[in-house]
Design a protein around this motif. Structure first.
Motif, PDB file in Angstrom:
ATOM      1  N   THR A   1       0.830  -1.207   0.000  1.00 54.87           N
ATOM      2  CA  THR A   1       0.000   0.000   0.000  1.00 54.87           C
ATOM      3  C   THR A   1       0.859   1.249   0.000  1.00 54.87           C
ATOM      4  O   THR A   1       0.648   2.174  -0.795  1.00 54.87           O
ATOM      5  CB  THR A   1      -0.928   0.013   1.227  1.00 54.87           C
ATOM      6  OG1 THR A   1      -1.836  -1.082   1.151  1.00 54.87           O
ATOM      7  CG2 THR A   1      -1.732   1.308   1.301  1.00 54.87           C
ATOM      8  N   ILE A   2       1.829   1.300   0.892  1.00 53.33           N
ATOM      9  CA  ILE A   2       2.692   2.482   1.008  1.00 53.33           C
ATOM     10  C   ILE A   2       3.448   2.723  -0.291  1.00 53.33           C
ATOM     11  O   ILE A   2       3.577   3.866  -0.748  1.00 53.33           O
ATOM     12  CB  ILE A   2       3.644   2.309   2.210  1.00 53.33           C
ATOM     13  CG1 ILE A   2       2.841   2.402   3.511  1.00 53.33           C
ATOM     14  CG2 ILE A   2       4.770   3.339   2.183  1.00 53.33           C
ATOM     15  CD1 ILE A   2       3.607   1.984   4.752  1.00 53.33           C
TER      16      ILE A   2
ATOM     17  N   LEU B   1       3.548   6.373  -5.158  1.00 49.41           N
ATOM     18  CA  LEU B   1       3.563   6.571  -6.606  1.00 49.41           C
ATOM     19  C   LEU B   1       2.351   7.361  -7.098  1.00 49.41           C
ATOM     20  O   LEU B   1       2.221   7.610  -8.292  1.00 49.41           O
ATOM     21  CB  LEU B   1       3.623   5.217  -7.316  1.00 49.41           C
ATOM     22  CG  LEU B   1       4.921   4.425  -7.124  1.00 49.41           C
ATOM     23  CD1 LEU B   1       4.787   3.026  -7.733  1.00 49.41           C
ATOM     24  CD2 LEU B   1       6.112   5.161  -7.731  1.00 49.41           C
ATOM     25  N   GLY B   2       1.469   7.739  -6.177  1.00 49.11           N
ATOM     26  CA  GLY B   2       0.341   8.582  -6.534  1.00 49.11           C
ATOM     27  C   GLY B   2      -1.002   7.893  -6.641  1.00 49.11           C
ATOM     28  O   GLY B   2      -1.997   8.533  -7.002  1.00 49.11           O
ATOM     29  N   TYR B   3      -1.079   6.602  -6.310  1.00 50.26           N
ATOM     30  CA  TYR B   3      -2.347   5.883  -6.402  1.00 50.26           C
ATOM     31  C   TYR B   3      -3.199   6.102  -5.151  1.00 50.26           C
ATOM     32  O   TYR B   3      -2.675   6.317  -4.057  1.00 50.26           O
ATOM     33  CB  TYR B   3      -2.095   4.380  -6.592  1.00 50.26           C
ATOM     34  CG  TYR B   3      -1.425   4.039  -7.891  1.00 50.26           C
ATOM     35  CD1 TYR B   3      -2.170   3.876  -9.055  1.00 50.26           C
ATOM     36  CD2 TYR B   3      -0.043   3.899  -7.964  1.00 50.26           C
ATOM     37  CE1 TYR B   3      -1.557   3.563 -10.262  1.00 50.26           C
ATOM     38  CE2 TYR B   3       0.580   3.587  -9.166  1.00 50.26           C
ATOM     39  CZ  TYR B   3      -0.180   3.423 -10.307  1.00 50.26           C
ATOM     40  OH  TYR B   3       0.440   3.124 -11.501  1.00 50.26           O
ATOM     41  N   ASP B   4      -4.513   6.021  -5.335  1.00 50.07           N
ATOM     42  CA  ASP B   4      -5.464   6.106  -4.231  1.00 50.07           C
ATOM     43  C   ASP B   4      -5.706   4.690  -3.727  1.00 50.07           C
ATOM     44  O   ASP B   4      -6.481   3.930  -4.319  1.00 50.07           O
ATOM     45  CB  ASP B   4      -6.772   6.745  -4.723  1.00 50.07           C
ATOM     46  CG  ASP B   4      -7.802   6.891  -3.617  1.00 50.07           C
ATOM     47  OD1 ASP B   4      -7.466   6.651  -2.438  1.00 50.07           O
ATOM     48  OD2 ASP B   4      -8.956   7.243  -3.944  1.00 50.07           O
TER      49      ASP B   4
ATOM     50  N   ALA C   1       5.601   6.872   9.324  1.00 49.57           N
ATOM     51  CA  ALA C   1       7.045   6.978   9.072  1.00 49.57           C
ATOM     52  C   ALA C   1       7.341   7.383   7.634  1.00 49.57           C
ATOM     53  O   ALA C   1       8.379   7.998   7.364  1.00 49.57           O
ATOM     54  CB  ALA C   1       7.732   5.648   9.398  1.00 49.57           C
ATOM     55  N   HIS C   2       6.426   7.064   6.722  1.00 50.56           N
ATOM     56  CA  HIS C   2       6.601   7.425   5.311  1.00 50.56           C
ATOM     57  C   HIS C   2       5.785   8.663   4.925  1.00 50.56           C
ATOM     58  O   HIS C   2       5.602   8.950   3.749  1.00 50.56           O
ATOM     59  CB  HIS C   2       6.200   6.241   4.407  1.00 50.56           C
ATOM     60  CG  HIS C   2       7.189   5.121   4.416  1.00 50.56           C
ATOM     61  ND1 HIS C   2       7.203   4.150   5.392  1.00 50.56           N
ATOM     62  CD2 HIS C   2       8.215   4.821   3.569  1.00 50.56           C
ATOM     63  CE1 HIS C   2       8.180   3.288   5.135  1.00 50.56           C
ATOM     64  NE2 HIS C   2       8.812   3.672   4.040  1.00 50.56           N
TER      65      HIS C   2
END
Length: 199
Positions: A48-49, A54-57, A77-78
């Motif tokens: 998921t992260i 990369l810009g995905y929902d 953390a990200h």
């Protein structure tokens, strides 16, 4: 649920490798991800992260509260919203429906009876015309198991051999010794990657 929580709480989940699955990374690079995305059985959230960055929902779900707690910490953390992760049962999908569903090592955990319930749940959670990607652990299921499961309102567009990356942990140490695998570190094992369209 207790079984899954225990694996996460004592850091013995062999699928937690500190990053996304290489096959999921390659899948995105090949254009396999589009629209709204559900990462089903997301574990500690690495896939998921990666996709959110990369810009995905993307929304990640897992039945294990311990896994979701860790996924939320990883998200923070990200610098990603922890709200992207929710405790939920893969057998109870409903609205909203998604354009793309990513199943990284969930399908093969179900016995044949529960597998049918899982396919019905995927159907409810995937938009018509949407895509389900199944990365299934090869030693547990075969290509024929995937084909038998996805009948009716599904179009199996591709099933190909793949690799699933795991980590040698206490939970699989005995099996690793039997197979002559390394005593620690990462290992790639046989898998299947299927692309299936919901009709």
């Amino acid at each position: 649920m207790d079984y899954w929580n225990a694996l996460y709480s004592n850091d013995s989940a062999p699928w937690v490798i500190g990053g996304p699955q290489p096959e999921i990374v390659a899948l995105e690079l090949a254009g396999g991800i589009s629209g709204t995305v559900l990462d089903i059985g997301c574990g500690t959230g690495e896939n998921t992260i990666h996709l959110v960055a990369l810009g995905y929902d993307v929304h990640g779900i897992d039945i294990s509260p311990q896994a979701i707690d860790e996924a939320r910490r990883n998200a923070v953390a990200h610098r990603i919203s922890p709200d992207r992760f929710t405790v939920a049962d893969a057998l109870g999908l409903g609205g909203p429906a998604y354009d793309t569903i990513v199943d990284s090592a969930v399908f093969h955990t179900f016995d044949p009876e529960h597998r049918l319930a899982y396919i019905r749940s995927l159907h409810a959670g995937c938009k018509p015309g949407g895509t389900v990607h199944i990365l299934a652990f090869g030693p547990h299921v075969g290509e024929s198991d995937i084909r038998r499961a996805f009948t009716g309102d599904w179009d199996i567009e591709e099933i190909r051999p793949a690799r699933y990356r795991g980590r040698i942990t206490e939970s699989i140490a005995a099996r690793a010794r039997e197979k002559g695998w390394p005593e620690d570190g990462l290992i790639d094992v046989t898998a299947w990657l299927a692309r299936i369209r919901r009709l």
